[in-house]
Scaffold this motif. Structure first.
Motif, PDB file in Angstrom:
ATOM      1  N   MET A   1       0.836  -1.200   0.000  1.00  0.00           N
ATOM      2  CA  MET A   1       0.000   0.000   0.000  1.00  0.00           C
ATOM      3  C   MET A   1       0.873   1.254   0.000  1.00  0.00           C
ATOM      4  O   MET A   1       2.047   1.198   0.370  1.00  0.00           O
ATOM      5  CB  MET A   1      -0.928  -0.003   1.219  1.00  0.00           C
ATOM      6  N   LYS A   2       0.276   2.352  -0.417  1.00  0.00           N
ATOM      7  CA  LYS A   2       1.013   3.611  -0.454  1.00  0.00           C
ATOM      8  C   LYS A   2       0.845   4.327   0.878  1.00  0.00           C
ATOM      9  O   LYS A   2      -0.271   4.597   1.318  1.00  0.00           O
ATOM     10  CB  LYS A   2       0.507   4.507  -1.594  1.00  0.00           C
ATOM     11  N   VAL A   3       1.983   4.622   1.508  1.00  0.00           N
ATOM     12  CA  VAL A   3       1.995   5.316   2.787  1.00  0.00           C
ATOM     13  C   VAL A   3       2.786   6.608   2.636  1.00  0.00           C
ATOM     14  O   VAL A   3       3.976   6.577   2.298  1.00  0.00           O
ATOM     15  CB  VAL A   3       2.637   4.449   3.901  1.00  0.00           C
ATOM     16  N   VAL A   4       2.133   7.735   2.859  1.00  0.00           N
ATOM     17  CA  VAL A   4       2.812   9.022   2.797  1.00  0.00           C
ATOM     18  C   VAL A   4       3.233   9.415   4.205  1.00  0.00           C
ATOM     19  O   VAL A   4       2.402   9.449   5.128  1.00  0.00           O
ATOM     20  CB  VAL A   4       1.894  10.109   2.201  1.00  0.00           C
ATOM     21  N   VAL A   5       4.515   9.679   4.397  1.00  0.00           N
ATOM     22  CA  VAL A   5       5.054  10.007   5.715  1.00  0.00           C
ATOM     23  C   VAL A   5       5.376  11.498   5.771  1.00  0.00           C
ATOM     24  O   VAL A   5       6.352  11.964   5.171  1.00  0.00           O
ATOM     25  CB  VAL A   5       6.308   9.166   6.032  1.00  0.00           C
ATOM     26  N   ILE A   6       4.521  12.239   6.457  1.00  0.00           N
ATOM     27  CA  ILE A   6       4.746  13.674   6.641  1.00  0.00           C
ATOM     28  C   ILE A   6       5.829  13.846   7.702  1.00  0.00           C
ATOM     29  O   ILE A   6       5.731  13.313   8.808  1.00  0.00           O
ATOM     30  CB  ILE A   6       3.450  14.381   7.102  1.00  0.00           C
ATOM     31  N   GLY A   7       6.875  14.595   7.374  1.00  0.00           N
ATOM     32  CA  GLY A   7       8.049  14.638   8.244  1.00  0.00           C
ATOM     33  C   GLY A   7       8.959  13.463   7.949  1.00  0.00           C
ATOM     34  O   GLY A   7       9.740  13.028   8.796  1.00  0.00           O
ATOM     35  N   VAL A  28       6.422   7.036   0.916  1.00  0.00           N
ATOM     36  CA  VAL A  28       6.777   8.301   0.285  1.00  0.00           C
ATOM     37  C   VAL A  28       7.103   9.341   1.351  1.00  0.00           C
ATOM     38  O   VAL A  28       6.217   9.757   2.113  1.00  0.00           O
ATOM     39  CB  VAL A  28       5.621   8.812  -0.595  1.00  0.00           C
ATOM     40  N   PRO A  29       8.372   9.776   1.454  1.00  0.00           N
ATOM     41  CA  PRO A  29       8.702  10.826   2.416  1.00  0.00           C
ATOM     42  C   PRO A  29       8.207  12.183   1.926  1.00  0.00           C
ATOM     43  O   PRO A  29       8.397  12.538   0.758  1.00  0.00           O
ATOM     44  CB  PRO A  29      10.230  10.785   2.472  1.00  0.00           C
ATOM     45  N   ALA A  30       7.545  12.919   2.800  1.00  0.00           N
ATOM     46  CA  ALA A  30       7.012  14.241   2.443  1.00  0.00           C
ATOM     47  C   ALA A  30       7.483  15.273   3.455  1.00  0.00           C
ATOM     48  O   ALA A  30       7.313  15.097   4.665  1.00  0.00           O
ATOM     49  CB  ALA A  30       5.488  14.194   2.398  1.00  0.00           C
ATOM     50  N   ALA A  31       8.085  16.329   2.946  1.00  0.00           N
ATOM     51  CA  ALA A  31       8.613  17.398   3.785  1.00  0.00           C
ATOM     52  C   ALA A  31       8.837  18.608   2.886  1.00  0.00           C
ATOM     53  O   ALA A  31       8.796  18.496   1.659  1.00  0.00           O
ATOM     54  CB  ALA A  31       9.931  16.958   4.426  1.00  0.00           C
ATOM     55  N   PRO A  32       9.057  19.782   3.466  1.00  0.00           N
ATOM     56  CA  PRO A  32       9.325  20.953   2.623  1.00  0.00           C
ATOM     57  C   PRO A  32      10.454  20.718   1.618  1.00  0.00           C
ATOM     58  O   PRO A  32      10.405  21.213   0.494  1.00  0.00           O
ATOM     59  CB  PRO A  32       9.694  22.028   3.650  1.00  0.00           C
TER      60      PRO A  32
END
Length: 250
Positions: A1-7, A28-32
């Motif tokens: 499954m697709k997991v988006v990790v904020i921070g 998927v790592p998500a950050a500025p």
């Protein structure tokens, strides 16, 4: 499954992304730095497209009371709305054990506000409250040092390794939404003063740690059990001694 990790580029997030990928998930790592900003909403719609789970392990760049409250309210508000629009099926957030017992601590008040936004969002959710990380001992010593002496109360803590926090969050993300809060903690109860003293000694840090019952911890004096998890908490296996054996910091 697709997991988006904020921070996903921070201490917990980096480890979490790696763990999820090892278990076959699209993490998927998500950050500025990756073009995703939860304060402005930039990139949220795009990164959440097709996501099954979103995990928020982000943190405020400033711990000043007003700043941290503004961060978690704005960030969480934007993220929950974007998650609903994307049809995300599980919203996971990392919080802190004892947040609801320390109303005089601005950071804890902000985490309570974050938790409330999540629980009232209508999204299927899980909140993972963790105790202090072993990795934070040096920072706690720095903020508690006056004239070269560290002043800390003997309040009970059950600190844990950041890697164990990531593992707990990963297990939660891979499971069904709890619709509530789960707690994770280290295996041993220590005094806040004892914990930091042990780490400084192991690092040959010359600072003396003085036990001061009236010393504040991030702005308030904790009670003996305010920072401890409740019954039923999941206990990690890594002890402080085992973590120190692999601690590469001076």
């Amino acid at each position: 499954m697709k997991v988006v990790v904020i921070g996903g580029t921070g201490l917990i997030g980096t480890n979490l992304v790696a763990r999820l990928a090892e278990h076959g998930h699209e993490a998927v790592p998500a950050a500025p730095s990756t073009g995703v900003n939860t304060l402005t909403g930039e990139g949220l719609k795009e990164v959440l497209q097709g996501a099954d789970v979103v995990v928020d392990v982000s943190n405020s760049p400033s711990f000043a009371d007003d700043d941290v409250m503004a961060f978690f309210r704005t960030s969480t508000g934007n993220l929950t709305e974007a998650a609903k629009e994307a049809g995300v099926g599980h919203y996971v957030a990392l919080s802190v054990v004892g947040t609801d017992r320390q109303p005089d601590v601005g950071y804890f008040r902000a985490k309570v506000a974050q938790e409330q936004l999540i629980t009232e969002s209508g999204l299927p959710f899980s909140i993972v409250r963790a105790t202090q990380f072993f990795e934070f001992a040096g920072g706690i010593a720095d903020t508690s040092t006056t004239d070269g002496v560290v002043h800390l109360p003997g309040a009970g803590v059950q600190p844990m390794a950041a890697a164990d926090v990531s593992a707990a969050v990963g297990r939660t993300a891979a499971g069904s939404p709890l619709g509530g809060i789960t707690e994770v903690a280290g295996p041993d109860v220590l005094g806040l003063d004892e914990w930091v003293r042990t780490v400084l000694t192991a690092r040959s840090d010359p600072r003396q740690v003085v036990t001061d019952p009236q010393a504040p911890y991030f702005g308030a004096v904790p009670g003996p059990e305010d920072l401890l998890p409740g019954p039923g908490a999941h206990l990690a296996e890594t002890t402080l001694a085992a973590w120190l054996a692999h601690d590469s910091r001076p």
